[in-house]
Design an enzyme around this catalytic site. Sequence first.
Site, PDB file in Angstrom:
ATOM      1  N   SER A 137       0.875  -1.174   0.000  1.00  8.13           N
ATOM      2  CA  SER A 137       0.000   0.000   0.000  1.00  8.13           C
ATOM      3  C   SER A 137       0.908   1.218   0.000  1.00  8.13           C
ATOM      4  CB  SER A 137      -0.849  -0.012   1.272  1.00  8.13           C
ATOM      5  OG  SER A 137      -1.483   1.228   1.485  1.00  8.13           O
ATOM      6  N   TYR A 150      -1.976   0.058  10.749  1.00 11.20           N
ATOM      7  CA  TYR A 150      -1.982  -0.396   9.349  1.00 11.20           C
ATOM      8  C   TYR A 150      -0.678   0.016   8.667  1.00 11.20           C
ATOM      9  CZ  TYR A 150      -3.764  -1.038   4.534  1.00 11.20           C
ATOM     10  OH  TYR A 150      -3.940  -1.424   3.225  1.00 11.20           O
TER      11      TYR A 150
END
Length: 252
Positions: A137, A150
């Site tokens: 990501s 995250y």
Amino acid sequence: MAATPIAVVTGASSGIGAATARTLAAEGFRVVLTARRKDRIEALAAELTEAGHQATAYALDVTDRAAVDEFATAFRSLAVLVNNAGGALGADPVATGDPADWRQMYETNVIGTLNVTQALLPALTASGDGTIVILSSTAALSSYEGGGGYVAAKHGEHVLAETLRLEIVGTPVRVIEVAPGMVRTEEFATTRFRGDTEKAAKVYAGVDAPLTAEDVADTIGWAVTRPSHVNIDLLVVRPRAQASNTKVHRTL
Ligand SMILES: NC(=O)c1ccc[n+]([C@@H]2O[C@H](COP(=O)([O-])OP(=O)(O)OC[C@H]3O[C@@H](n4cnc5c(N)ncnc54)[C@H](OP(=O)(O)O)[C@@H]3O)[C@@H](O)[C@H]2O)c1
């Protein structure tokens, strides 16, 4: 006649994983769909088979090492592994984030990818031309407020990709990291906010055309079909309306 190359996709029951399975099937791979929700991967495998592609489904929790090892015994040779299973839980600041959420994100995104990669690396090597894709990501590359757990987990996945590439250089396996920015998928934000669809909708509010699962699948399909000697180390892909993790243009 050469055997059809096989591609394993984790987290193929929704979003980017399902779209990637479709793309790789269309590229001529025999796709093996894995995720915990068996009904969803079986339905997608049936749909792909019906359309004339080769697809099978195998229910798998990537955090269950024994199950992953058992799954891997089916492969003597493997062309492509797409480590896509993962996601976010919560958007709390570091000051108040739940350590259990942090642990679970690390377990799924990092240990899950480690488990499947370790188990299938011998088959990828044995193919003589293997490709590992790691879906990290833009959170793997820089922080944002509320992203803590995250961001930490995705940084871990990024390090896994980088380190593995260094360690296996000279073997016939390449490691490709795909790092998407904002992708509007059916479940990602809803899972993050534990079913709160209002909060989930706010993530994309006023953003002109976030990426779709198909956009990311297209990127993965392109990267894995480059000639074998070409290694796309890291591919960052964002919607035009997003200049960074924190700079998003919204028309509200
Ligand atoms: N959407 C975004 O904005 C975005 C941006 C950058 C990166 N990503 C990354 O891209 C990947 C896919 O995201 P997405 O947007 O497509 O989200 P999604 O629709 O929520 O898909 C997540 C997938 O992971 C699977 N999964 C979760 N935990 C698992 C486990 N323990 N074992 C096996 N499978 C598991 C889920 O399947 P089951 O629940 O059936 O197991 C599901 O198929 C994730 O790694 C995510 O972090 C997403």
